[in-house]
Motif scaffolding. Structure first.
Motif, PDB file in Angstrom:
ATOM      1  N   ARG A   1      41.459  33.205  22.176  1.00 15.93           N
ATOM      2  CA  ARG A   1      40.102  33.619  22.529  1.00 15.93           C
ATOM      3  C   ARG A   1      40.161  34.432  23.817  1.00 15.93           C
ATOM      4  O   ARG A   1      40.696  33.965  24.825  1.00 15.93           O
ATOM      5  N   VAL A   2      39.635  35.632  23.796  1.00 14.58           N
ATOM      6  CA  VAL A   2      39.658  36.524  24.956  1.00 14.58           C
ATOM      7  C   VAL A   2      38.259  36.614  25.548  1.00 14.58           C
ATOM      8  O   VAL A   2      37.285  36.913  24.831  1.00 14.58           O
ATOM      9  N   VAL A   3      38.151  36.358  26.841  1.00 11.57           N
ATOM     10  CA  VAL A   3      36.882  36.475  27.564  1.00 11.57           C
ATOM     11  C   VAL A   3      37.044  37.576  28.600  1.00 11.57           C
ATOM     12  O   VAL A   3      37.678  37.374  29.641  1.00 11.57           O
ATOM     13  N   PRO A   4      36.495  38.773  28.334  1.00 12.46           N
ATOM     14  CA  PRO A   4      36.600  39.847  29.328  1.00 12.46           C
ATOM     15  C   PRO A   4      35.529  39.706  30.406  1.00 12.46           C
ATOM     16  O   PRO A   4      34.345  39.562  30.103  1.00 12.46           O
ATOM     17  N   LEU A   5      35.948  39.710  31.652  1.00  8.96           N
ATOM     18  CA  LEU A   5      35.003  39.749  32.765  1.00  8.96           C
ATOM     19  C   LEU A   5      34.613  41.201  33.029  1.00  8.96           C
ATOM     20  O   LEU A   5      35.346  42.126  32.665  1.00  8.96           O
ATOM     21  N   PRO A   6      33.465  41.448  33.666  1.00  9.81           N
ATOM     22  CA  PRO A   6      33.164  42.820  34.082  1.00  9.81           C
ATOM     23  C   PRO A   6      34.343  43.377  34.871  1.00  9.81           C
ATOM     24  O   PRO A   6      34.755  42.781  35.881  1.00  9.81           O
ATOM     25  N   PRO A   7      34.940  44.472  34.409  1.00  8.80           N
ATOM     26  CA  PRO A   7      36.214  44.899  34.993  1.00  8.80           C
ATOM     27  C   PRO A   7      36.079  45.411  36.418  1.00  8.80           C
ATOM     28  O   PRO A   7      35.205  46.219  36.737  1.00  8.80           O
ATOM     29  N   VAL A   8      36.980  44.923  37.250  1.00  8.87           N
ATOM     30  CA  VAL A   8      37.062  45.326  38.645  1.00  8.87           C
ATOM     31  C   VAL A   8      38.527  45.628  38.932  1.00  8.87           C
ATOM     32  O   VAL A   8      39.426  44.984  38.408  1.00  8.87           O
ATOM     33  N   GLY A   9      38.791  46.641  39.740  1.00  4.68           N
ATOM     34  CA  GLY A   9      40.163  46.984  40.080  1.00  4.68           C
ATOM     35  C   GLY A   9      40.224  47.766  41.371  1.00  4.68           C
ATOM     36  O   GLY A   9      39.236  47.829  42.126  1.00  4.68           O
ATOM     37  N   LEU A  10      41.370  48.357  41.640  1.00  4.00           N
ATOM     38  CA  LEU A  10      41.583  49.136  42.849  1.00  4.00           C
ATOM     39  C   LEU A  10      41.526  50.619  42.524  1.00  4.00           C
ATOM     40  O   LEU A  10      42.006  51.051  41.482  1.00  4.00           O
ATOM     41  N   ASP A  11      40.961  51.396  43.457  1.00  4.00           N
ATOM     42  CA  ASP A  11      41.015  52.846  43.298  1.00  4.00           C
ATOM     43  C   ASP A  11      42.272  53.375  43.977  1.00  4.00           C
ATOM     44  O   ASP A  11      43.130  52.601  44.444  1.00  4.00           O
TER      45      ASP A  11
ATOM     46  N   ARG B   1      30.945  38.094  37.249  1.00  6.57           N
ATOM     47  CA  ARG B   1      32.263  37.508  36.996  1.00  6.57           C
ATOM     48  C   ARG B   1      32.297  36.026  37.376  1.00  6.57           C
ATOM     49  O   ARG B   1      32.839  35.194  36.633  1.00  6.57           O
ATOM     50  N   ARG B   2      31.757  35.713  38.546  1.00  6.67           N
ATOM     51  CA  ARG B   2      31.743  34.311  38.987  1.00  6.67           C
ATOM     52  C   ARG B   2      31.009  33.435  37.979  1.00  6.67           C
ATOM     53  O   ARG B   2      31.464  32.343  37.632  1.00  6.67           O
ATOM     54  N   ARG B   3      29.881  33.947  37.495  1.00  7.77           N
ATOM     55  CA  ARG B   3      29.091  33.162  36.529  1.00  7.77           C
ATOM     56  C   ARG B   3      29.833  33.000  35.209  1.00  7.77           C
ATOM     57  O   ARG B   3      29.933  31.888  34.666  1.00  7.77           O
ATOM     58  N   ILE B   4      30.372  34.096  34.679  1.00  3.99           N
ATOM     59  CA  ILE B   4      31.049  34.034  33.381  1.00  3.99           C
ATOM     60  C   ILE B   4      32.285  33.149  33.454  1.00  3.99           C
ATOM     61  O   ILE B   4      32.543  32.334  32.553  1.00  3.99           O
TER      62      ILE B   4
ATOM     63  N   ASP C   1      31.185  29.447  33.748  1.00  5.29           N
ATOM     64  CA  ASP C   1      30.614  28.975  32.479  1.00  5.29           C
ATOM     65  C   ASP C   1      31.693  28.816  31.415  1.00  5.29           C
ATOM     66  O   ASP C   1      31.651  27.878  30.603  1.00  5.29           O
ATOM     67  N   THR C   2      32.667  29.726  31.401  1.00  2.23           N
ATOM     68  CA  THR C   2      33.761  29.619  30.433  1.00  2.23           C
ATOM     69  C   THR C   2      34.599  28.391  30.710  1.00  2.23           C
ATOM     70  O   THR C   2      34.941  27.630  29.793  1.00  2.23           O
ATOM     71  N   TRP C   3      34.936  28.174  31.972  1.00  5.31           N
ATOM     72  CA  TRP C   3      35.715  26.982  32.325  1.00  5.31           C
ATOM     73  C   TRP C   3      34.973  25.705  31.928  1.00  5.31           C
ATOM     74  O   TRP C   3      35.564  24.788  31.342  1.00  5.31           O
ATOM     75  N   ARG C   4      33.682  25.658  32.210  1.00  2.58           N
ATOM     76  CA  ARG C   4      32.913  24.452  31.897  1.00  2.58           C
ATOM     77  C   ARG C   4      32.832  24.230  30.388  1.00  2.58           C
ATOM     78  O   ARG C   4      32.935  23.095  29.909  1.00  2.58           O
TER      79      ARG C   4
END
Length: 400
Positions: A55-65, A86-89, A92-95
């Motif tokens: 099962r893949v849960v993608p978080l809103p993507p964040v990275g480095l420029d 991201r914190r919420r997702i 919630d996924t962990w729970r």
């Protein structure tokens, strides 16, 4: 049939694809023992093949420029909005999953910018839920980048390990690189540490026709690959390289569009060059190749070792990024590849190196590449028997 225990694997890839590809190889092995939920914090390229059992849960993507600043990679969200989502997702996924095992890639040895989203699940994992506390482990590669204020950085990592983690799994062959070599002297790891061997996708693969008999130039995900790929193209335009095989050049899914357009313009001057925007499996392309020109990230290095292709590496190196040059130097000392310092990588020098690559025969590196399945077996055993005491050196080095 006994229900497999649940496992949550968190991975944040910020610049390249190395952390992502290593974590995906782990999920495939882990799925044999666990119900796996994979939480990904970076962009997922279209060429990446996901395991249907995971099962893949993608978080809103964040990275480095390019400057190293943290940015939202979703135009619909500001950075602050993305981080809050991201914190919420993630929580919630962990729970919802209530995992028996939480496996965190790199943190706390890196990814400090994501501490705010990780600490709530780590604190929750440490608290007994329904009488059962989660096993928490850190997944880390062979060589870490150097840091400013290295001792303070390492001590903070040790403090976080002591607070939240039960074990550290180092995806390296200890005969090649040990974690303490990346840390300040005197800073100890306060939890049991285990070497798994290198993680590599060991699924059977057929050599891709596109690479057969050709040189293949690649730069991982491509985010920092423009300079390497451009100098290889410029080298191919020189008369010294006329004797070299035809070239297949892979841009990578994260190579910026302006950089790709510049490569396309240069390639028009060289009919022996074929461009590929991205490929789903670099190792398949290398398996039948006459030679490889690349950087020396973890996954590329594993592909080079596994395929035994003659290889020239020009590592990505900056004041802050020295991991690749260290890995490349060790592999060059083993005779597994040829190394060219990026400071010396002019078109003329690269052209000469390409000519020499045709005569190079790499020595087998004889490194342990079974780290994915060993990691899965270790964690499955830890769930049943607990984490062994650090005094058992055979277990620490992945022998048992």
């Amino acid at each position: 049939m006994r229900t497999r225990p649940s496992l949550l694997l968190y991975c944040q890839h910020s610049l390249g694809m190395g952390h992502l590809m290593r974590s995906l190889a782990l999920t495939r092995a882990l799925a044999e023992h666990f119900q796996v939920t994979f939480v990904s914090g970076g962009r997922l390229p279209r060429t990446v093949r996901l395991d249907p059992e995971v099962r893949v849960v993608p978080l809103p993507p964040v990275g480095l420029d390019a400057s190293g600043a943290l940015v939202s990679q979703d135009r619909r969200r500001s950075l602050d909005h993305a981080l809050a989502e991201r914190r919420r997702i993630l929580f919630d996924t962990w729970r919802a999953v209530a995992p028996q095992v939480v496996l965190v890639e790199l943190f706390p040895f890196g990814r400090r910018k994501f501490r705010a989203e990780l600490e709530p699940i780590l604190e929750g994992a440490r608290a007994a839920v329904s009488g059962q506390r989660s096993l928490v482990a850190c997944s880390v590669r062979d060589i870490l980048v150097g840091r400013e204020a290295q001792r303070e950085h390492d001590q903070r990592a040790a403090d976080l390990l002591a607070r939240y983690f039960d074990a550290v799994l180092v995806h390296s062959d200890p005969a090649f690189a040990r974690l303490e070599e990346s840390l300040s002297s005197g800073v100890g790891i306060p939890v049991p540490l285990f070497y798994t061997g290198f993680v590599h996708d060991t699924r059977p693969r057929r050599a891709a026709a596109a690479g057969r008999g050709r040189f293949v130039a690649s730069a991982g995900g491509g985010m920092v690959g423009e300079e390497l790929l451009q100098v290889v193209l410029d080298a191919y335009c020189r008369p010294e390289a006329a004797s070299c095989p035809p070239l297949t050049l892979v841009g990578g899914p994260f190579l910026p569009e302006p950089a790709w357009a510049a490569l396309v313009r240069t390639a028009r001057r060289q009919p022996r060059v074929e461009l590929r925007r991205a490929v789903p499996n670099l190792a398949a392309l290398l398996a039948g190749a006459a030679g490889s020109i690349s950087q020396c990230g973890y996954n590329t290095a594993m592909d080079l070792i596994a395929t035994g292709v003659p290889a020239l590496v020009i590592p990505f190196r900056t004041e802050r990024e020295d991991e690749q040059i260290k890995r490349a130097a060790r592999l060059a000392a083993l005779g597994a590849l040829r190394l060219l310092d990026p400071a010396d990588a002019t078109p003329a020098r690269v052209a000469r190196e390409l000519v020499a690559l045709q005569e190079f025969r790499p020595r087998p590196a004889c490194l342990d590449l079974g780290g994915a399945h060993r990691t899965a077996r270790m964690l499955a055993d830890f769930c049943v028997y607990g984490v062994p005491a650090p005094s058992d050196r055979r277990l620490q080095e992945g022998v048992a």
